[in-house]
Design an enzyme around this catalytic site. Structure first.
Site, PDB file in Angstrom:
ATOM      1  N   ASP A  14      39.722  63.466  61.501  1.00 55.06           N
ATOM      2  CA  ASP A  14      40.153  63.054  62.827  1.00 55.06           C
ATOM      3  C   ASP A  14      39.324  63.867  63.836  1.00 55.06           C
ATOM      4  OD1 ASP A  14      41.915  62.159  64.986  1.00 55.06           O
ATOM      5  OD2 ASP A  14      42.845  64.144  64.838  1.00 55.06           O
ATOM      6  N   ASP A  16      40.338  64.547  67.782  1.00 55.77           N
ATOM      7  CA  ASP A  16      41.249  65.321  68.640  1.00 55.77           C
ATOM      8  C   ASP A  16      42.196  66.185  67.810  1.00 55.77           C
ATOM      9  OD1 ASP A  16      40.431  64.667  71.146  1.00 55.77           O
ATOM     10  OD2 ASP A  16      42.270  63.671  71.757  1.00 55.77           O
ATOM     11  N   ARG A 145      47.242  65.728  82.746  1.00 57.50           N
ATOM     12  CA  ARG A 145      47.401  65.352  81.332  1.00 57.50           C
ATOM     13  C   ARG A 145      48.402  66.294  80.641  1.00 57.50           C
ATOM     14  NH1 ARG A 145      44.331  63.368  76.856  1.00 57.50           N
ATOM     15  NH2 ARG A 145      42.855  62.420  78.292  1.00 57.50           N
ATOM     16  N   ASP A 214      45.780  65.960  62.517  1.00 54.02           N
ATOM     17  CA  ASP A 214      46.893  66.706  63.110  1.00 54.02           C
ATOM     18  C   ASP A 214      48.119  65.841  63.390  1.00 54.02           C
ATOM     19  OD1 ASP A 214      45.413  65.405  65.193  1.00 54.02           O
ATOM     20  OD2 ASP A 214      46.395  66.691  66.671  1.00 54.02           O
TER      21      ASP A 214
END
Length: 252
Positions: A14, A16, A145, A214
């Site tokens: 992955d 991020d 964010r 994650d």
């Protein structure tokens, strides 16, 4: 891990939270470790929910086309091998324009009535194999964010919206997956990250496929590939975890 040749081991990552911190650029020291220590030892690939341009942004540009053996943007609905695109799926063709517009209209109406501490711009992003929905709007700042992520943890904004969409579109072949801090993905059933395994199995025969991610809890966009029996799973929280596990796994 047993002593296998480079072409017998595939390491899938992955982006991020795994190779980078959320929506940030890969750190130089981790990048140096990854390309100098990991790449020579195993076939490497990335599979992310975002499109290729966002992968370029986070992983320091188009050089990833040369560095990675496989790149799977949009959950693997776009397939890139040895730097060249070799396949692509279309959610537009799969759903049809009538259903697609019904869905988009509902999303826009829902968001227009949703009250949040702040809203910005770009609430729905249309991609090849999925749609990405962002209640706060993707044009928010880093601070905004983080603020929304904390607000969403307390109030379950994304979960509530997914529940509403699930009820409204029970008749449509769609599933929903939360990834990152501020958005969630929408795609046909089976078009999750396990989709990339279809391409891999069709054209390659690896002894081991390892996946690092994650968001591995149910509803997270790494969940399906994490629990898939075809992969050896590695749960991480940060790139530091990824480096630690790789060091142990490869005996670096």
């Amino acid at each position: 891990m047993s002593k296998l040749e480079r072409n017998e081991i595939l390491l899938l990552f992955d982006v991020d939270g795994t190779l980078t911190f959320p929506r940030t650029v890969i750190k130089p020291e981790f990048e140096e470790f990854f390309y100098s220590k990991v790449q020579p030892r195993a076939t490497i690939g990335i599979v992310g929910g975002s499109d290729l341009e966002k992968m370029f942004e986070q992983l320091n540009g188009k050089k990833i086309l040369e560095k990675f053996d496989f790149i799977f943007p949009e959950n693997g609905l776009v397939q890139i091998e040895a730097g060249k695109e070799v396949g692509k799926q279309s959610i537009q063709e799969h759903l049809g324009e009538k259903t697609l517009q019904r869905f988009i209209n509902y999303v826009l109406k829902y968001l227009s009535e949703l009250e949040l501490p702040i809203k910005r711009g770009t609430f729905l992003e249309f991609r090849n194999g999925m749609m990405n929905i962002c209640p706060i709007g993707r044009q928010c700042t880093r601070e905004e964010r983080n603020m929304f992520a904390e607000y969403d943890n307390q109030h379950g904004v994304r979960k509530a919206m997914i529940n509403a969409l699930t009820r409204e579109f029970a008749d449509v072949d769609l599933t929903y997956s939360i990834g990152g801090q501020i958005s969630f993905d929408v795609f046909p059933h089976g078009w999750d990250k396990t989709y990339c395994l279809r391409h891999i199995e069709k054209f390659h025969n690896f002894e081991e496929i390892h996946f690092f991610g994650d968001k591995t809890e149910p509803g997270g966009n790494d969940y399906e590939i994490f629990v898939d029996p075809r992969t050896i799973e590695h749960k991480v929280e940060t790139p530091d975890d990824t480096r630690r596990i790789l060091t142990e796994l490869l005996g670096l």
